[in-house]
Write a protein that holds these residues in place. Structure first.
Motif, mmCIF file in Angstrom:
data_model
loop_
_atom_site.group_PDB
_atom_site.id
_atom_site.type_symbol
_atom_site.label_atom_id
_atom_site.label_comp_id
_atom_site.label_asym_id
_atom_site.label_seq_id
_atom_site.Cartn_x
_atom_site.Cartn_y
_atom_site.Cartn_z
ATOM 1 N N ALA A 36 5.433 8.180 5.802
ATOM 2 C CA ALA A 36 5.776 7.384 4.619
ATOM 3 C C ALA A 36 4.769 7.617 3.498
ATOM 4 C CB ALA A 36 5.805 5.906 4.997
ATOM 5 N N VAL A 37 5.204 8.338 2.461
ATOM 6 C CA VAL A 37 4.316 8.554 1.318
ATOM 7 C C VAL A 37 4.554 7.490 0.242
ATOM 8 C CG1 VAL A 37 4.055 11.031 1.625
ATOM 9 C CG2 VAL A 37 5.943 10.170 0.262
ATOM 10 N N GLU A 38 5.420 6.557 0.543
ATOM 11 C CA GLU A 38 5.838 5.566 -0.450
ATOM 12 C C GLU A 38 5.223 4.203 -0.155
ATOM 13 O OE1 GLU A 38 9.501 6.894 1.462
ATOM 14 O OE2 GLU A 38 10.215 4.898 0.913
ATOM 15 N N PRO A 39 5.517 3.189 -0.990
ATOM 16 C CA PRO A 39 4.928 1.867 -0.738
ATOM 17 C C PRO A 39 5.399 1.284 0.590
ATOM 18 C CG PRO A 39 5.817 2.001 -2.972
ATOM 19 C CD PRO A 39 6.304 3.211 -2.238
ATOM 20 N N LEU A 40 4.446 0.710 1.302
ATOM 21 C CA LEU A 40 4.729 0.072 2.583
ATOM 22 C C LEU A 40 4.798 -1.437 2.365
ATOM 23 C CD1 LEU A 40 2.185 2.448 4.090
ATOM 24 C CD2 LEU A 40 4.445 2.207 5.123
ATOM 25 N N LEU A 64 0.864 -1.174 0.000
ATOM 26 C CA LEU A 64 0.000 0.000 0.000
ATOM 27 C C LEU A 64 0.902 1.226 0.000
ATOM 28 C CD1 LEU A 64 -2.959 1.068 0.601
ATOM 29 C CD2 LEU A 64 -2.282 1.018 3.003
ATOM 30 N N HIS A 65 0.565 2.225 -0.812
ATOM 31 C CA HIS A 65 1.339 3.467 -0.784
ATOM 32 C C HIS A 65 0.817 4.340 0.352
ATOM 33 C CE1 HIS A 65 3.280 3.377 -4.901
ATOM 34 N NE2 HIS A 65 2.600 2.265 -4.827
ATOM 35 N N GLY A 66 1.726 4.824 1.184
ATOM 36 C CA GLY A 66 1.312 5.746 2.236
ATOM 37 C C GLY A 66 0.496 6.898 1.664
ATOM 38 N N GLY A 67 0.921 7.391 0.509
ATOM 39 C CA GLY A 67 0.235 8.519 -0.116
ATOM 40 C C GLY A 67 -1.226 8.233 -0.449
ATOM 41 N N PHE A 89 -6.516 19.813 1.182
ATOM 42 C CA PHE A 89 -7.140 18.892 0.232
ATOM 43 C C PHE A 89 -7.992 19.635 -0.793
ATOM 44 C CE2 PHE A 89 -6.980 16.146 4.226
ATOM 45 C CZ PHE A 89 -5.834 15.479 3.849
ATOM 46 N N LEU A 109 -3.362 6.959 1.382
ATOM 47 C CA LEU A 109 -4.181 7.290 2.552
ATOM 48 C C LEU A 109 -3.967 8.740 2.984
ATOM 49 C CD1 LEU A 109 -3.727 4.057 4.709
ATOM 50 C CD2 LEU A 109 -5.480 4.568 3.001
ATOM 51 N N ILE A 110 -2.696 9.192 2.877
ATOM 52 C CA ILE A 110 -2.345 10.546 3.345
ATOM 53 C C ILE A 110 -3.101 11.605 2.546
ATOM 54 C CG2 ILE A 110 -0.438 12.218 3.410
ATOM 55 C CD1 ILE A 110 1.416 9.853 4.231
ATOM 56 N N MET A 111 -3.177 11.422 1.217
ATOM 57 C CA MET A 111 -3.894 12.384 0.381
ATOM 58 C C MET A 111 -5.397 12.143 0.549
ATOM 59 S SD MET A 111 -1.357 14.010 -0.623
ATOM 60 C CE MET A 111 -2.405 15.250 -1.426
ATOM 61 N N GLY A 112 -6.045 12.935 1.351
ATOM 62 C CA GLY A 112 -7.493 12.792 1.560
ATOM 63 C C GLY A 112 -7.850 12.186 2.907
ATOM 64 N N ARG A 113 -6.850 12.000 3.747
ATOM 65 C CA ARG A 113 -7.087 11.478 5.113
ATOM 66 C C ARG A 113 -8.005 10.252 5.070
ATOM 67 N NH1 ARG A 113 -8.646 15.921 9.585
ATOM 68 N NH2 ARG A 113 -10.618 15.850 8.470
ATOM 69 N N LYS A 114 -7.639 9.290 4.221
ATOM 70 C CA LYS A 114 -8.464 8.105 4.019
ATOM 71 C C LYS A 114 -8.083 6.992 4.993
ATOM 72 C CE LYS A 114 -8.978 9.436 -0.815
ATOM 73 N NZ LYS A 114 -8.734 9.109 -2.236
ATOM 74 N N GLY A 168 -4.318 7.866 6.890
ATOM 75 C CA GLY A 168 -3.258 8.808 6.595
ATOM 76 C C GLY A 168 -3.704 10.209 6.973
ATOM 77 N N SER A 169 -2.743 11.096 7.117
ATOM 78 C CA SER A 169 -3.085 12.482 7.453
ATOM 79 C C SER A 169 -2.028 13.393 6.850
ATOM 80 C CB SER A 169 -3.142 12.639 8.977
ATOM 81 O OG SER A 169 -3.489 13.958 9.345
#
Lengths: 350, 350
Positions: free
Chosen positions: B270-274, A277-280, B107, A282-287, B291-292
Motif C-alpha cells: 500500500a503506497v497510499e493513505p492507510l 499515514l501514507h504507505g509511501g 533509494f 515509509l516505503i520510500m527510504g525503508r523508514k 516500509g520496504s
C-alpha cells in the motif's frame, strides 16, 4: 493498614479534594517511602477525567514520586532509612514472564501493576498514587536517586524522563547523530535535554516560533518550525532519529519525510488514532515508525544515573497540593514550563 | 538506435497495442538482452492508467524481464552471449551516492532510473520496459538467473520476488520464527514461499477462507482468517514478523495487535493513505511499522541465488502479448494465480 492523607477525585467531573486512604504496612520485601515531591503528569489528568474509560474512583494520581525511605522490610538490603528514592509508573509485576526477565516490566505479560488505578494485589482494590503522604512499594520497584540532583526537579524524571530517555537509548542515539524532538512540553523538554546530553545534534521541531528561545536554552542546537514548508524541505531525509512527543492525534507524514533512509520515528505521546499515514512515507527510504512506553526498572535506574552524571533534571514549577485543580486547568492549556511538581509538605501540614 | 517491436499505451484510457520504439545500441558497459519472458506486475497497470499521476506516454510497461544475452559491450566481462539473465525494476543509478554505495540503488539520492517511465539518460526521453523484443541495460543492473530454474516462472522474481524477499532478509527472519504474510496475491504468494524456505513457521493471514488450501500448497503452515476475531485474539502478540502485502489502504491496528513485543510489520503493497493507526497499537509492546521498496542489485542477485538453491519460483499463468488487455482486466479483479507472464515469442512472431 494505616490511614493516611491523600488528594483524590471521586468522579470524572470532580475536582481533586482531600481524602483519607489506607496504605499497607511494609511486608518483607517492601520499602515505605515518605513522599517529598510528586510531579504532575498529563496522564494524571487523563485518569482523573476518565479519558481512557478505565478509571476506578476514587483516583489518587501521581507517578513521579520522590521521597525518603521511612522503613524497610526484613528482606530489603538495598535501601536503608533516609535514602533518597523514587517511584515511577510501576509498583509491581509478575517478575517471571519473558518481558519481566528482559527487564521490561512495563510490558509484563501477566499485567504490570501501575502506580495508580491498577488492580492492587495486596489491598484487593486499586492502587493509589503519589498525591499522598507516603507509599509502600516492593523493593524491585524502588529507584535510587543520585544525591547531587535537586530532588524536586528530579521528580518528573520518573515518568517524563524515562519515557523520553528509553527510546533514545534503545534506538542507540549517539554523539553526532541528528536527532529531532517533536513537540515542546513536559516530554519534549526532557527529550531535548537527553538528546543534547547524549551528544546528538539536537533539533527542536515545533509549530510555534515562540518556543525557539526556550528550546535553545534547554539544549537544542537548532529549531525547525514544522509549519514552514521550505524549512521542512531543507531538512528532508536528514534525521537519524525522531522522538515524537505530540500528545494528540496528528499527521505523521511530514515528519516521516524528515527521516533518513532506514531511520525511525518513535511515538511516545499520542495513544489515540493518528491521521492517515501514507504507505509511501515509509516505503520510500525503508523508514520505520515505532512506539515506546516508559521503560523498565533497570533502564529507569540507568536513566537516573545518567542524570546524576550529566546533571540533568526537569524544569519545574512548584505548587501546593491545594492548587492542583488550577494546575490541571493550566496543564490542559499547556501553560507550564515544563512540569508542575507538588511540594507534599503542603498535604502533610494541612 | 535500432527500431524494435513493443506494446504500449498511448494514454490513460487506452488499451495496450503494438508500437515501434527505439533502443540504444550497446555502449561499452551495456548488455543487450533478447527478452524471452516478461512478468505482469500491478505497477504496470497503475502506470498505464496514470494512477500515480506521473505517467509519460507512450508507456511500455514490464519490469520482470528474463532473457538471453544477445550482445555485450567491450567493458563487459561478467556476461557472455547466451547467458540467462534478468532485469528488474531498475536499469541505472548514480553509483556514487551513499545509498548506491550501500547497495540500495532503489533509494539512489540522485534518482534511480526505473525500467519504464523514468527519465532515460541515454535517449533523453523516458525508459521503455520489457513488453518489447529486447532491452539494452548497463551491466551493473543485469542479474544472473540460475539455470536450474524454469525461466518463465523466474520472471516475477525480479519484482514480486525481491519485494518480498528483501524485508524478510533485512529484518533477519530465521528458522523457527513465526512469520505472517498478510494478503495472498502476486506478492503474498512469494512471501509465503520465501518465509517457508527460510525455515519460518509461516502463517497466511487473509480475509478469505477460500484461500486456505492454496496457501498451504504454497508453503503456509497455518492460515489465520483476519475477519475472525476469536482467531485473531488467539494469535495476539505472537508474531516475530509480519509482511503486509495488502495493495490498498486498510486498517493496520488489528495486524499490529498480532506482533510480539519489539516486532515489526513491513508494508510493501500500500503506497497510499492507510486508515488511522492508533498510537497505542505501537506504544504497547514497543512495536514498529516499516516500509520496504524492492531491493538493491546485490540483494536481488542474492535472492535469485537463494531461489536457485531452494528451487523457488512463482506460480504463473502464461499469456501472449495480444491478450495483455484481458489480463489487466483479470488482474484488477485479482483473478490470477498468481502472476501473468508474457511469452515474448508472441510479440516477435506478430
Amino acid at each position: 493498614m494505616t490511614k493516611i492523607k491523600a488528594y483524590a477525585a471521586d468522579n470524572k467531573d470532580a475536582n481533586l479534594k482531600p481524602l483519607e486512604i489506607e496504605r499497607r504496612d511494609p511486608l518483607k520485601d517492601d520499602v515505605k517511602i515518605d513522599i517529598l515531591y510528586c510531579g504532575v503528569c498529563h496522564s494524571d489528568l487523563h485518569q482523573v477525567r476518565n479519558d481512557w474509560k478505565n478509571s476506578a474512583y476514587p483516583v489518587v494520581p501521581g507517578h513521579e514520586i520522590i521521597g525518603k525511605v521511612l522503613e524497610v522490610g526484613s528482606g530489603v538490603t538495598k535501601f536503608k532509612v533516609g535514602d533518597l528514592v523514587g517511584v515511577g509508573c510501576l509498583v509491581d509485576s509478575c517478575q517471571t514472564c519473558s518481558a519481566c526477565k528482559d527487564d521490561l516490566e512495563q510490558f509484563c505479560e501477566n499485567g504490570a501493576t501501575f502506580t495508580y488505578n491498577s488492580k492492587d494485589k495486596h489491598s484487593g482494590g486499586h492502587t493509589f498514587g503519589g498525591y499522598s503522604e507516603n507509599v509502600t512499594v516492593n523493593k524491585e520497584f524502588v529507584l535510587k536517586v543520585p544525591e547531587n540532583l535537586d530532588p524536586k526537579a528530579a521528580a518528573p524524571l520518573l515518568c517524563a524522563g524515562i519515557t523520553t530517555y528509553s527510546p533514545l537509548a534503545h534506538w542507540g542515539v549517539k554523539k553526532g547523530d541528528k536527532v529531532g524532538v517533536i513537540g515542546l512540553g513536559g516530554l519534549g523538554h526532557m527529550g531535548i535535554k537527553f538528546a543534547h546530553a547524549m551528544g546528538a545534534h539536537t533539533v527542536m521541531i515545533t509549530t510555534s516560533p515562540s518556543k525557539s528561545e526556550d528550546a535553545k536554552k534547554l539544549g537544542a542546537d537548532e529549531v525547525l518550525i514544522s509549519k514552514d514548508e521550505a524549512q521542512m524541505n531543507e531538512h528532508a531525509n536528514s534525521f537519524d532519529f525522531l522522538l515524537n512527543t505530540i500528545p494528540v492525534g496528528h499527521d505523521m507524514n511530514p515528519y516521516a519525510a524528515l527521516l533518513k533512509r532506514d531511520a525511525t520515528m518513535v511515538i511516545v505521546g499520542a495513544v489515540e488514532p493518528l491521521d492517515p499515514l501514507h504507505g509511501g512515507s515509509l516505503i520510500m527510504g525503508r523508514k520505520s515508525i515505532a512506539g515506546s512506553l516508559i521503560g523498565g526498572l533497570k533502564e529507569t535506574q540507568e536513566m537516573l544515573d545518567f542524570c546524576g552524571k550529566h546533571n540533568v533534571v526537569s524544569d519545574i514549577e512548584m505548587i501546593d497540593i491545594q492548587n492542583i485543580n488550577d494546575a490541571y486547568d493550566r496543564l490542559q492549556k499547556s501553560d507550564v514550563k515544563y512540569r508542575f511538581v507538588i511540594d507534599m509538605k503542603s498535604l502533610k501540614d494541612s
